[in-house]
Motif scaffolding. Structure first.
Motif, PDB file in Angstrom:
ATOM      1  N   THR A  52     -28.154 -12.627   1.574  1.00  0.00           N
ATOM      2  CA  THR A  52     -27.443 -13.534   2.465  1.00  0.00           C
ATOM      3  C   THR A  52     -27.839 -14.986   2.178  1.00  0.00           C
ATOM      4  O   THR A  52     -28.817 -15.252   1.464  1.00  0.00           O
ATOM      5  CB  THR A  52     -27.780 -13.224   3.926  1.00  0.00           C
ATOM      6  OG1 THR A  52     -29.188 -13.461   4.125  1.00  0.00           O
ATOM      7  CG2 THR A  52     -27.448 -11.769   4.280  1.00  0.00           C
ATOM      8  N   ALA A  53     -27.096 -15.901   2.773  1.00  0.00           N
ATOM      9  CA  ALA A  53     -27.453 -17.323   2.642  1.00  0.00           C
ATOM     10  C   ALA A  53     -28.846 -17.574   3.198  1.00  0.00           C
ATOM     11  O   ALA A  53     -29.629 -18.346   2.630  1.00  0.00           O
ATOM     12  CB  ALA A  53     -26.421 -18.185   3.364  1.00  0.00           C
ATOM     13  N   ASN A  71     -20.968 -24.377   5.415  1.00  0.00           N
ATOM     14  CA  ASN A  71     -20.159 -24.245   4.196  1.00  0.00           C
ATOM     15  C   ASN A  71     -20.850 -24.853   2.975  1.00  0.00           C
ATOM     16  O   ASN A  71     -20.224 -25.536   2.168  1.00  0.00           O
ATOM     17  CB  ASN A  71     -18.784 -24.886   4.402  1.00  0.00           C
ATOM     18  CG  ASN A  71     -17.725 -24.311   3.465  1.00  0.00           C
ATOM     19  OD1 ASN A  71     -17.950 -23.312   2.802  1.00  0.00           O
ATOM     20  ND2 ASN A  71     -16.575 -24.950   3.430  1.00  0.00           N
ATOM     21  N   ILE A  81     -23.572 -17.533  -2.271  1.00  0.00           N
ATOM     22  CA  ILE A  81     -23.068 -17.496  -0.895  1.00  0.00           C
ATOM     23  C   ILE A  81     -22.614 -18.887  -0.499  1.00  0.00           C
ATOM     24  O   ILE A  81     -23.335 -19.869  -0.710  1.00  0.00           O
ATOM     25  CB  ILE A  81     -24.152 -17.037   0.097  1.00  0.00           C
ATOM     26  CG1 ILE A  81     -24.660 -15.631  -0.249  1.00  0.00           C
ATOM     27  CG2 ILE A  81     -23.620 -17.084   1.522  1.00  0.00           C
ATOM     28  CD1 ILE A  81     -23.672 -14.532  -0.019  1.00  0.00           C
ATOM     29  N   ASN A  82     -21.401 -18.995   0.060  1.00  0.00           N
ATOM     30  CA  ASN A  82     -21.032 -20.177   0.840  1.00  0.00           C
ATOM     31  C   ASN A  82     -21.283 -19.817   2.293  1.00  0.00           C
ATOM     32  O   ASN A  82     -20.749 -18.821   2.805  1.00  0.00           O
ATOM     33  CB  ASN A  82     -19.565 -20.544   0.655  1.00  0.00           C
ATOM     34  CG  ASN A  82     -19.250 -21.067  -0.737  1.00  0.00           C
ATOM     35  OD1 ASN A  82     -18.270 -20.665  -1.328  1.00  0.00           O
ATOM     36  ND2 ASN A  82     -20.077 -21.948  -1.276  1.00  0.00           N
ATOM     37  N   SER A  83     -22.094 -20.602   2.957  1.00  0.00           N
ATOM     38  CA  SER A  83     -22.529 -20.270   4.312  1.00  0.00           C
ATOM     39  C   SER A  83     -21.380 -20.357   5.310  1.00  0.00           C
ATOM     40  O   SER A  83     -20.282 -20.814   5.003  1.00  0.00           O
ATOM     41  CB  SER A  83     -23.671 -21.204   4.732  1.00  0.00           C
ATOM     42  OG  SER A  83     -23.293 -22.557   4.558  1.00  0.00           O
ATOM     43  N   ALA A  84     -21.648 -19.896   6.533  1.00  0.00           N
ATOM     44  CA  ALA A  84     -20.665 -19.933   7.614  1.00  0.00           C
ATOM     45  C   ALA A  84     -20.142 -21.351   7.821  1.00  0.00           C
ATOM     46  O   ALA A  84     -20.841 -22.340   7.551  1.00  0.00           O
ATOM     47  CB  ALA A  84     -21.296 -19.405   8.894  1.00  0.00           C
ATOM     48  N   ASP A 110     -14.567  -9.790   7.232  1.00  0.00           N
ATOM     49  CA  ASP A 110     -14.345 -11.236   7.146  1.00  0.00           C
ATOM     50  C   ASP A 110     -12.869 -11.540   7.412  1.00  0.00           C
ATOM     51  O   ASP A 110     -11.998 -11.280   6.581  1.00  0.00           O
ATOM     52  CB  ASP A 110     -14.749 -11.724   5.751  1.00  0.00           C
ATOM     53  CG  ASP A 110     -14.604 -13.233   5.580  1.00  0.00           C
ATOM     54  OD1 ASP A 110     -14.086 -13.893   6.501  1.00  0.00           O
ATOM     55  OD2 ASP A 110     -15.005 -13.742   4.519  1.00  0.00           O
ATOM     56  N   HIS A 167     -18.644 -15.801   9.181  1.00  0.00           N
ATOM     57  CA  HIS A 167     -18.784 -15.005   7.971  1.00  0.00           C
ATOM     58  C   HIS A 167     -19.152 -15.879   6.777  1.00  0.00           C
ATOM     59  O   HIS A 167     -18.796 -17.062   6.721  1.00  0.00           O
ATOM     60  CB  HIS A 167     -17.490 -14.251   7.676  1.00  0.00           C
ATOM     61  CG  HIS A 167     -17.142 -13.232   8.716  1.00  0.00           C
ATOM     62  ND1 HIS A 167     -17.925 -12.121   8.951  1.00  0.00           N
ATOM     63  CD2 HIS A 167     -16.116 -13.167   9.590  1.00  0.00           C
ATOM     64  CE1 HIS A 167     -17.379 -11.397   9.925  1.00  0.00           C
ATOM     65  NE2 HIS A 167     -16.288 -12.013  10.336  1.00  0.00           N
ATOM     66  N   GLN A 168     -19.846 -15.286   5.844  1.00  0.00           N
ATOM     67  CA  GLN A 168     -20.237 -15.974   4.621  1.00  0.00           C
ATOM     68  C   GLN A 168     -19.278 -15.593   3.490  1.00  0.00           C
ATOM     69  O   GLN A 168     -18.784 -14.475   3.430  1.00  0.00           O
ATOM     70  CB  GLN A 168     -21.677 -15.611   4.254  1.00  0.00           C
ATOM     71  CG  GLN A 168     -22.657 -16.028   5.342  1.00  0.00           C
ATOM     72  CD  GLN A 168     -24.107 -15.700   5.020  1.00  0.00           C
ATOM     73  OE1 GLN A 168     -24.421 -15.092   4.014  1.00  0.00           O
ATOM     74  NE2 GLN A 168     -24.999 -16.124   5.905  1.00  0.00           N
ATOM     75  N   ARG A 181     -18.772 -14.735  -0.257  1.00  0.00           N
ATOM     76  CA  ARG A 181     -19.705 -14.108  -1.191  1.00  0.00           C
ATOM     77  C   ARG A 181     -19.043 -13.886  -2.550  1.00  0.00           C
ATOM     78  O   ARG A 181     -17.944 -13.350  -2.630  1.00  0.00           O
ATOM     79  CB  ARG A 181     -20.175 -12.756  -0.631  1.00  0.00           C
ATOM     80  CG  ARG A 181     -20.603 -12.838   0.807  1.00  0.00           C
ATOM     81  CD  ARG A 181     -21.018 -11.523   1.439  1.00  0.00           C
ATOM     82  NE  ARG A 181     -20.640 -10.305   0.780  1.00  0.00           N
ATOM     83  CZ  ARG A 181     -21.393  -9.194   0.772  1.00  0.00           C
ATOM     84  NH1 ARG A 181     -22.578  -9.195   1.377  1.00  0.00           N
ATOM     85  NH2 ARG A 181     -20.973  -8.094   0.188  1.00  0.00           N
TER      86      ARG A 181
END
Length: 273
Positions: free
Chosen positions: A48-49, A63, A147-150, A181, A253-254, A256
């Motif tokens: 995860t991020a 993001n 990962i691009n974060s929430a 997502d 949601h992230q 991915r």
């Protein structure tokens, strides 16, 4: 007893030149790129991020991009064996040869001087980024969990239209979207130039080199590749390979994906600034 991980298969297995799309630049979009069992094993154990941020010392913000490169995956005892085998293959000479089997002709067509600059592409000595060096290798590959974060505060695009760094030979994105997502956006947008005199903006990346972005007024959208699970996008990098990420809605949601790259020591082309 623990089950053995599923056998790793190349993302390019079974992909042929007939799969190449050439509008607005040469690229492939492959749905169901991996067997479901292998995809599920990777997806279930993707970091995860928050995990990546803690490991690399990067604060979580809206993001933002978090990279867990092959050196991190291979050096982390907590990472699943399937990940270690996957990044090892997808940063190997064998995977580079598969890429060239697909795209060699397009590379030379769009960068006619490339083999004068690098030597014969098929003869390049292939190493892995942050393990090998340009003293002994000509191209350094990497396979990175990203990962691009929430997205919080307001909807945003991680990055607008741009061309990848000119010392990279190719780029690849393998999407690993979670089934739950439901965010809108985060798709890959492919562009072409509106004018013959585009103006790029440079900015420093977190790795100390320059990024090349372009104002939307100089480009127009041609097509969108949806952010979907088990989907591969791959392309040679040249000045025509304009792309960006569409705006993502507010979401917990992230986003991915796995990034595939091959770095050269010197730039292959220049971008107008």
């Amino acid at each position: 007893m623990p089950q053995n991980p599923p056998a790793v298969r190349s993302l390019l297995a079974g992909v042929t030149k007939d799969d190449i799309r050439r509008d607005p630049f040469p690229h492939i979009v492959i749905s169901d790129a991996l067997p479901q069992e292998l995809y599920d094993a990777l997806a279930a154990t993707m970091p995860t991020a928050e995990y990546i941020g803690e490991k690399i010392g990067k604060k979580i913000t809206s993001n933002e991009r978090y990279n867990y490169m092959s050196e991190h995956v291979l050096g982390d005892p907590a990472m699943a064996q399937v990940w270690k085998e996957f990044v090892t293959y997808h940063s190997s000479p064998e995977f580079y040869a598969e890429f060239l089997d697909l795209f060699h002709e397009d590379l030379v067509a769009n960068l006619p001087q490339v083999e004068q600059q690098t030597g014969a592409l098929r003869d390049l000595r292939v190493g892995r980024r942050n393990r090998d060096s340009f003293d002994t290798h000509d191209i350094l590959m990497d396979c990175t969990a990203v990962i691009n974060s929430a997205v919080t505060g307001r909807p945003s695009a991680y990055r607008g239209p741009h061309v990848d760094k000119p010392y990279k030979l190719f780029g690849g994105l393998f999407y690993m979207r979670l089934a739950e997502d439901d965010a809108v956006g985060g798709d890959l947008v492919l562009y072409k130039y509106r004018s013959d005199d585009p103006k790029f903006r440079t900015s420093a990346s977190e790795y100390g080199d320059s990024r090349f972005d372009i104002d939307p007024e100089y480009v127009e959208e041609v097509t969108t590749v949806p952010y979907r699970a088990n989907t591969l996008v791959m392309y040679p990098i040249n000045p025509l390979a304009l792309h960006g990420v569409s705006v993502r809605s507010l979401t917990d949601h992230q986003r991915r994906f796995i990034a595939l790259v091959g770095d050269l020591q010197h730039h292959l082309f220049d971008l107008a600034i």
